[in-house]
Write an enzyme that holds these catalytic residues in place. Sequence first.
Site, mmCIF file in Angstrom:
data_model
loop_
_atom_site.group_PDB
_atom_site.id
_atom_site.type_symbol
_atom_site.label_atom_id
_atom_site.label_comp_id
_atom_site.label_asym_id
_atom_site.label_seq_id
_atom_site.Cartn_x
_atom_site.Cartn_y
_atom_site.Cartn_z
ATOM 1 N N CYS B 87 18.204 35.931 40.150
ATOM 2 C CA CYS B 87 18.693 37.048 40.968
ATOM 3 C C CYS B 87 19.688 37.904 40.167
ATOM 4 O O CYS B 87 19.283 38.608 39.264
ATOM 5 C CB CYS B 87 19.309 36.515 42.262
ATOM 6 S SG CYS B 87 19.629 37.789 43.496
ATOM 7 N N HIS B 196 15.375 32.321 44.490
ATOM 8 C CA HIS B 196 16.412 31.339 44.162
ATOM 9 C C HIS B 196 15.904 29.904 44.163
ATOM 10 O O HIS B 196 16.004 29.220 45.184
ATOM 11 C CB HIS B 196 17.555 31.453 45.177
ATOM 12 C CG HIS B 196 18.373 32.685 45.032
ATOM 13 N ND1 HIS B 196 19.596 32.692 44.407
ATOM 14 C CD2 HIS B 196 18.138 33.957 45.425
ATOM 15 C CE1 HIS B 196 20.091 33.933 44.423
ATOM 16 N NE2 HIS B 196 19.227 34.708 45.038
ATOM 17 N N GLU B 198 17.284 27.303 43.064
ATOM 18 C CA GLU B 198 18.362 26.332 43.324
ATOM 19 C C GLU B 198 18.576 26.098 44.814
ATOM 20 O O GLU B 198 19.247 25.153 45.202
ATOM 21 C CB GLU B 198 19.664 26.777 42.635
ATOM 22 C CG GLU B 198 20.478 27.846 43.351
ATOM 23 C CD GLU B 198 19.924 29.266 43.198
ATOM 24 O OE1 GLU B 198 18.769 29.420 42.738
ATOM 25 O OE2 GLU B 198 20.648 30.220 43.562
#
Lengths: 88, 226
Positions: B87, B196, B198
């Site tokens: 991002c 994302h 994560e």
Amino acid sequence: MARVVVDVMLKPEILDPQGQAVQRALPRLGFEGVSDVRQGKRFELEVDGPVDDAALARIRELAESFLANTVIEDFTVKVEDEKVGAGK
Amino acid sequence: MTARIGVVTFPGSLDDRDTQRAIKLAGAEPVALWHKDKDLKQVDAVVLPGGFSYGDYLRAGAISRFSPVMETVIEQAKSGMPVLGICNGFQILTEAHLLPGGMLGNDHLHFICRDQKLRVENAETSWTADYTAGQEIHIPLKNMDGRYVADERTLDMLEAEGRVAFRYLDFNPNGSLRDIAGITNEAGNVVGLMPHPEHAVEPLIGSGRTDGLPFFTSILKKLVNA
């Protein structure tokens, strides 16, 4: 002291949705006959000392490496008329 | 032996802690890095996390790109150190010219946050080896400036060289050209993407999927087997 103006615009082939939103609002405000709007950025740099070729070259370098991302944007550098600047 | 993976915190980073957590879950050792430090603490790889570093002032990633830590990251990335930009991290990588093209505001002018379906297009980079090419995954996406743009020549080059790493499926959330969600550099050590991974590493949270975990197991395997 002199003012140097750096104008940054998205490259013409890149879509500018903000400019389009502005353009679409114009008829509502009674502004007819504007077929396209593109929105950019203007930087006003107050420069100490004379704006000679060396100073301008440094400002161009700054514009190219930082103020504009030349992958997606074009820029112009111009020295503003000092008399106009002093009158403000 | 395990690998040490650095996560940079910039002023305005949001997902640095989540990224450290994902690295730990994958079995590697997360190392916190600070934007003002040129020192990378001898890490084996670096992740530039998501967020709004420097408030996205000027352009997303434009100011972070000149932070002291990036001087070393850019230098090391060029000599092969693996770097992942998520991002805002992706935006910083394009601003640093480690990846081609640029990032602009979403074409619909709104912030967007959704579970996004992606196709893995390149499973040979340092960060994607634990996927298979063509695999479809779901990863959360949240951004304001997620529109990937590049000139036609660059786009054609990326396609021809297999450097589109991820593509949006079913729905293009931000107007990215050719539905590009993520790309890699020529060597495959630098990867950037808007979604994302994560946030998709534990079954208990988010979409209930762990589709993002292979990013972190991929790099661990690469570093440990190196």
